[in-house]
Design an enzyme around this catalytic site. Sequence first.
Site, short mmCIF file in Angstrom:
data_model
loop_
_atom_site.label_atom_id
_atom_site.label_comp_id
_atom_site.label_asym_id
_atom_site.label_seq_id
_atom_site.Cartn_x
_atom_site.Cartn_y
_atom_site.Cartn_z
N THR B 159 0.87 -1.19 0.00
CA THR B 159 0.00 0.00 0.00
C THR B 159 0.90 1.23 0.00
O THR B 159 1.36 1.65 -1.05
CB THR B 159 -0.97 -0.01 1.20
OG1 THR B 159 -0.25 -0.20 2.40
CG2 THR B 159 -2.00 -1.10 1.04
N LYS B 185 3.95 -6.94 3.80
CA LYS B 185 3.72 -5.52 3.54
C LYS B 185 3.44 -4.84 4.88
O LYS B 185 2.98 -5.46 5.83
CB LYS B 185 2.57 -5.31 2.55
CG LYS B 185 1.20 -5.80 2.92
CD LYS B 185 0.35 -4.90 3.80
CE LYS B 185 0.27 -3.50 3.24
NZ LYS B 185 -0.56 -2.66 4.18
N THR B 196 -0.17 -6.24 12.53
CA THR B 196 1.04 -5.67 12.00
C THR B 196 1.00 -5.47 10.51
O THR B 196 1.52 -4.50 10.01
CB THR B 196 2.20 -6.63 12.29
OG1 THR B 196 1.77 -7.95 12.00
CG2 THR B 196 2.60 -6.58 13.72
N THR B 409 -7.42 10.59 0.20
CA THR B 409 -7.63 11.52 -0.92
C THR B 409 -6.54 11.41 -1.97
O THR B 409 -5.56 10.71 -1.79
CB THR B 409 -7.72 12.96 -0.41
OG1 THR B 409 -6.57 13.20 0.42
CG2 THR B 409 -8.97 13.16 0.40
#
EC number: 2.3.1.35
Lengths: 409, 409
Positions: B159, B185, B196, B409
């Site tokens: 991410t 990740k 985590t 956003t």
Amino acid sequence: MGKQLFEIVEGGGVTTPKGFRAGGLHCGLKKTDRHDLGVILCEVPATAAAVYTTNLFQAAPLQVTREALAEDGMLRAVLVNSGNANACTGAQGDADAKAMQANAAAALGLGASQVAVASTGVIGELLKMDRVNAGIEKLPGRLRSDAQGSDDFCQAILTTDLVKKVSCVTLTVDGQTVTIAGAAKGSGMIHPNMATMLGFVTTDAKIGSPLLQGLLREITNVSFNMITVDGDTSTNDMLVAMASGLAENNELTREHPDYEAFAAGLLHVCAELAKAIARDGEGATKLIETVVVGADSNEAAQAIAKTIIGSSLVKSAVYGADANWGRIIAAVGRAGQPVNVGTVDIRLGDIVVLEQSRPIPFDEEIALEYLKGDTVAIHVNLNMGSGQAKAWGCDLTYDYVRINAAYRT
Amino acid sequence: MGKQLFEIVEGGGVTTPKGFRAGGLHCGLKKTDRHDLGVILCEVPATAAAVYTTNLFQAAPLQVTREALAEDGMLRAVLVNSGNANACTGAQGDADAKAMQANAAAALGLGASQVAVASTGVIGELLKMDRVNAGIEKLPGRLRSDAQGSDDFCQAILTTDLVKKVSCVTLTVDGQTVTIAGAAKGSGMIHPNMATMLGFVTTDAKIGSPLLQGLLREITNVSFNMITVDGDTSTNDMLVAMASGLAENNELTREHPDYEAFAAGLLHVCAELAKAIARDGEGATKLIETVVVGADSNEAAQAIAKTIIGSSLVKSAVYGADANWGRIIAAVGRAGQPVNVGTVDIRLGDIVVLEQSRPIPFDEEIALEYLKGDTVAIHVNLNMGSGQAKAWGCDLTYDYVRINAAYRT
């Protein structure tokens, strides 16, 4: 509206209650020329009470103040320096705190055990006692009973705080006007368990030391202990209250018909100071108020409210005016308290974002406008029981990092 | 030096152990064109194990994976999407997670209960299932048994992570070469208690599901559960391990002579991934390793190590290369564990700053140089008992705030 138990005194401060003078000056502990040494003096022996940090490493002045209060529960003065915490300073630090007490007592014509001491600032460095002592010599000449005295004192206790924090109310006890005032400083290492700050309360009410102590602890638990800036708990923090008794009311007891008004007034002063500390948290641009209702117990509500207000992700989202309620529910879920995962409601101000744990579509523009305000309220209803709590904190900003990346330099 | 129990495989990944293929692609959940859907496939039924977040609000895919594993402790594949957490999405979210499982099973020719699913990303928004399903259709064509397959998968699970996180070791069991690999990740909402991240371990060792489960939990407690980025615990995180058994060793038991080597190898893989997550924490510029020794118990040492590594003040000071040990000792004192306030030693790397709780003068220039490095070690010795622990985290920076102020956003 309920009965108005007290009135707010605009412009009031720690010298407003009868019998108190205060002052402050720059003795040289801070690098700027701002005040760094202050004192509050009561003209008569004041009944007194104090609560202290729960951090195991307690700074030297805390032990000195504890011993002073243990003697007879009375104080005449409290001396405070900023710029140096006198914490983790070993035997020399203990001796320095005792010397501050003794020298202030001598300068003010008091007994040593009538003087409380407090320090705030950098940990692990010895106080420059020559500067402190020279400042103490000058302090009696700076004492004033007017607003300037209160102001000088408020200035002297600040570290990274941007604004002075003061609150004052009056109320009636036995037909006499009683005044309660407080001053406080933040603004990092702010976290629950009286690990919050330095706070000083003055009042002219007549109230015994044991009752004042009990009340101060109760009120601390729902005011100062419900704020967090960064989850860190300082080694130095304490709240000291002094009551001069010069309002000449009959001594307050829990059964006194005006006890409720006094308690409400004291709570107002402490809650206002707590909120002011949260709003002025290091780098903060806004106050966040978290209200949790419908919990299994007040304790559960408190733990959840503090977990939300302590979440770096929630704090960052509020800074960015991002209605990221997912981070709020994630905080609710990790607070270690009973939660029914299917019945949670969340509001941001009046904007409903979650009902019975299901997202409710909301107008992002309206949410953005609301979150851009200087106060953001997060309401959580667990819909389980009657437990409730309020907690206060602030957003996490670039400036928090900037301030704390180079505090010592 | 002790006996070398395993060897590190440079360039190894989740497809290195025998029997595993992996792949990834962009299906449209992320706004950029980075991969957001990935799969690991085992060519034979793999014994499997998993640990899950302790957050009470668990995302939909966790329940689906839990049920898949409950069936017979075996898996053939794990499907992962990034960009959307499928958390707090109600009955539709549950249905979507089930559909992901069913559709992946169909595309890969498996039974539904042979497929685990995991999601990471924004909370509270429904998955765009048309995009997910279209991606699933293409996934079988992207499966590869080489490094590219591992790489594509690693990319697909990220991410806000900046770097792919992978680790691989080999060791010998019954004379056979066993390989263990992992991918993970981060990189916000990173805090103890299997809260985590997403982590995926592949191995070709022959090991039963119950033993793999027990070992995975033990190792999680001293690896993934000892890192924190921001104290927030996600709703989605899980660690899944699959063992193909194709190394053809005799089945591992706790009594097996090579069990120790396998456990050491698995710990290495998990600890490397955990440290990589900490180092790549949102906005982080460096890895902080906290070592606490001399505690009353390992549990006390763990709690203290995690309190230090979780302190925003400590993290900010490390970012600013400020040797502010006062914040470290303040964290030690508020961890809620037994501490002798007179016997604490603190080192920053090799620089002694506190001995028996007394400040030791040190060269600020040398400390500054050390703290400017990309790894900072904080050593605390309580000098009380034999309890010890290590924890990992990262510094708190402007970029953490920037990233989290506007995540949606």
